[in-house]
Design an enzyme around this catalytic site. Structure first.
Site, mmCIF file in Angstrom:
data_model
loop_
_atom_site.group_PDB
_atom_site.id
_atom_site.type_symbol
_atom_site.label_atom_id
_atom_site.label_comp_id
_atom_site.label_asym_id
_atom_site.label_seq_id
_atom_site.Cartn_x
_atom_site.Cartn_y
_atom_site.Cartn_z
ATOM 1 N N LEU A 11 45.661 54.508 24.101
ATOM 2 C CA LEU A 11 45.208 54.929 22.766
ATOM 3 C C LEU A 11 43.722 54.598 22.537
ATOM 4 C CD1 LEU A 11 45.905 56.007 19.912
ATOM 5 C CD2 LEU A 11 46.594 53.684 19.306
ATOM 6 N N ALA A 116 48.468 48.849 24.624
ATOM 7 C CA ALA A 116 48.692 47.414 24.432
ATOM 8 C C ALA A 116 48.642 47.031 22.953
ATOM 9 C CB ALA A 116 47.615 46.632 25.178
ATOM 10 N N GLU A 170 43.401 56.751 31.044
ATOM 11 C CA GLU A 170 43.001 55.362 30.760
ATOM 12 C C GLU A 170 41.488 55.172 30.745
ATOM 13 O OE1 GLU A 170 43.344 52.298 30.066
ATOM 14 O OE2 GLU A 170 45.478 52.090 29.822
HETATM 15 C C1 G6P Z 1 43.908 47.810 23.312
HETATM 16 C C2 G6P Z 1 42.426 47.574 23.086
HETATM 17 C C3 G6P Z 1 42.121 46.108 23.095
HETATM 18 C C4 G6P Z 1 43.018 45.361 22.104
HETATM 19 C C5 G6P Z 1 44.487 45.597 22.443
HETATM 20 C C6 G6P Z 1 45.438 44.942 21.447
HETATM 21 O O1 G6P Z 1 44.212 47.542 24.637
HETATM 22 O O2 G6P Z 1 41.668 48.224 24.088
HETATM 23 O O3 G6P Z 1 40.770 45.906 22.770
HETATM 24 O O4 G6P Z 1 42.752 43.980 22.112
HETATM 25 O O5 G6P Z 1 44.729 47.011 22.456
HETATM 26 O O6 G6P Z 1 45.287 45.563 20.204
HETATM 27 P P1 G6P Z 1 45.842 45.035 18.822
HETATM 28 O O7 G6P Z 1 45.616 46.193 17.892
HETATM 29 O O8 G6P Z 1 47.315 44.754 19.012
HETATM 30 O O9 G6P Z 1 45.097 43.814 18.456
HETATM 31 MG MG MG Z 2 41.914 51.699 26.203
#
Ligand code: G6P
Ligand code: MG
Length: 216
Positions: A11, A116, A170
């Site tokens: 995302l 993530a 990605e």
């Molecule tokens: C993605 C982003 C990261 C972020 C992670 C968790 O992988 O690229 O920069 O830390 O998601 O996101 P959240 O919204 O759960 O803090």
């Molecule tokens: Mg990413």
């Protein structure tokens, strides 16, 4: 030649540019803790989980804290971050993404999210794309961070397709490794200098179409 049955999308950095909001929120936290946090520092957090991001930030500031305080700070950063993403609108979908998703649907290729982020459902809602995804796997449904393949394997399972029939999009090296570890094809979004081991790398979706989904 593999006939691709499903596309799995990261995302942040692929569908939307949320890195700028993560940056503002992490920088505000760093400043409050008494040190600076630069855009170059922020690059290190792409694709990295929230907890790990905080640890990297604290390393940069040379600060050591106990688990309870770390949890508090991660929650504080997230509240701030959410205040920005609540204002997101469909015009923040990156160029070409929506057209490509429509092409996939028209051609019967399944679509999943493999992110993530625990905020993924809110972001998809804000940009009006939730209905385009046949499966959504996000930070709430996985226990192992990329480069572990869990997020993408769960996506393939939810869609009932074999990993070898999937392609992942990605923007982070850890995500490319996760796709490879899942046994999937992978297209990097960004610059080839920063993204190794992808089938190919493209700057974005503007020149993307389903004819390019051909792999040996
Ligand atoms: C993605 C982003 C990261 C972020 C992670 C968790 O992988 O690229 O920069 O830390 O998601 O996101 P959240 O919204 O759960 O803090
Ligand atoms: Mg990413």
């Amino acid at each position: 030649m593999t006939q691709i049955k499903a596309c799995l999308f990261d995302l942040d950095g692929v569908v939307v540019d949320t890195a700028k909001y993560h940056f503002i929120a992490w920088k505000e936290l760093a400043n409050e803790l008494g040190f600076d946090f630069t855009e170059a520092d922020n690059e290190r957090l792409k694709g990295v989980s929230r907890v790990r991001s905080l640890e990297i930030l604290l390393e940069i500031g040379g600060i050591d804290l106990d688990e309870e305080r770390k949890e508090q700070l991660a929650a504080q950063k997230n509240e701030n971050y959410v205040s920005y993403i609540r204002k997101m609108k469909p015009d923040e979908i990156l160029p070409g993404v929506e057209d490509f998703l429509n092409q996939l649907r028209k051609n019967g290729i399944l679509i999943a999210l493999g992110s993530a982020s625990k905020n993924a459902p809110l972001i998809l809602k804000q940009i009006g794309l939730t209905h385009m995804f046949d499966a959504i796997i996000d930070g709430n449904s996985v226990s192992k961070a990329k480069p572990d393949p869990e997020v993408f394997l769960k996506g393939a399972e939810a869609l009932n397709v074999e990993p070898t029939d999937c392609v992942v999009f990605e923007d982070a090296q850890a995500g490319i490794e996760a796709a490879r570890n899942a046994g999937m094809h992978v297209i990097g979004i960004g610059h080839p200098d920063n993204l190794k081991n992808a089938d190919f790398v493209m700057p974005g979706f503007e020149d993307m179409n389903i004819d390019k989904l051909k792999f040996n």
